[in-house]
Enzyme design. Sequence first.
Site, PDB file in Angstrom:
ATOM      1  N   SER A 134       9.951  -0.577  -9.030  1.00  0.00           N
ATOM      2  CA  SER A 134       9.684  -1.499  -8.807  1.00  0.00           C
ATOM      3  C   SER A 134      10.016  -2.932  -9.555  1.00  0.00           C
ATOM      4  CB  SER A 134       8.511  -1.286  -7.773  1.00  0.00           C
ATOM      5  OG  SER A 134       8.272  -2.780  -6.952  1.00  0.00           O
ATOM      6  N   TYR A 147      -1.009  -1.781  -7.682  1.00  0.00           N
ATOM      7  CA  TYR A 147       0.389  -1.029  -7.448  1.00  0.00           C
ATOM      8  C   TYR A 147       1.458  -1.350  -8.776  1.00  0.00           C
ATOM      9  CZ  TYR A 147       5.019  -1.093  -5.369  1.00  0.00           C
ATOM     10  OH  TYR A 147       6.348  -1.164  -4.842  1.00  0.00           O
TER      11      TYR A 147
END
Length: 279
Positions: A134, A147
């Site tokens: 990501s 995250y």
Amino acid sequence: MTIASRTVLITGTSSGFGEATVRRFAAAGWNVIATLRNPPAAPDFPKNVLVKRLDVQDRSSIEMAIAEGTAQFGSIDVLVNNAGFGLHGFFETTRREKMLQQFEVNVFGLMDVTRAILPQMRAQRHGVILNVTSGAGVFGLPMISLYAASKFAVEGFSEALMHEVAPFGIAVKLTEPGGVRETRFGQRAGAEASGALDIADYAPLQERATAVFAAIADSRSHGTSDEVAEVIVAAATDGSTQLRYVATDGIKPWVEARRKNGEDAYIETMRAAVGLGAL
């Protein structure tokens, strides 16, 4: 080796990047092993797709999916580690059990799938392991600290593993997408943070950070899961030793700020982005 004889195993294929990647590989003539936690809920995939149960937190399901896929197609040439989820909320306000789950799925689950496929790829002296991370594996933002930590971990793991397995003809790659509208990441992440502790001191920053994420969401119309899947397939099949591939244009300015600017300029850019100003 012809394309028709190549096989890819993809995790997390119930929707989003995983589903789109299955369709891209299948359309290119690959044998595809599409894995997900609940196979009866699988999308309606093309006929050259073998759907198998694989829960990255269940090592027996990992071993079974690899064994059954190998029995069906003979070998597995590419692994796409896509399964994962995102927590949304401040670190201090997130309960410890959710923190552990974030790493069990995004990091240790990915590692378990990778460990299970390596003996086969090492024996056949070829293979590609592609890990979907990501933009949050490149830069950190408030409210996605856990995250981001999990994706930073996968980035470091992949870079080191690349060197370990290169002598066996195995390439390790990273695809770094930003969010796209149809993945509903923000909605799912918010749900994952349910039951978080309420600490009033964070309210002003939460308001600013929420506005940043809303602005990011509003700018996602140019990015789709299929476009991310296109980058994943290209990275997995280009025959190069390139490690990182940025998959959506929206995050490129922040990625460039991280990788091309000095530390002070980068931090200033990111603090301005979340409305914090200079230190």
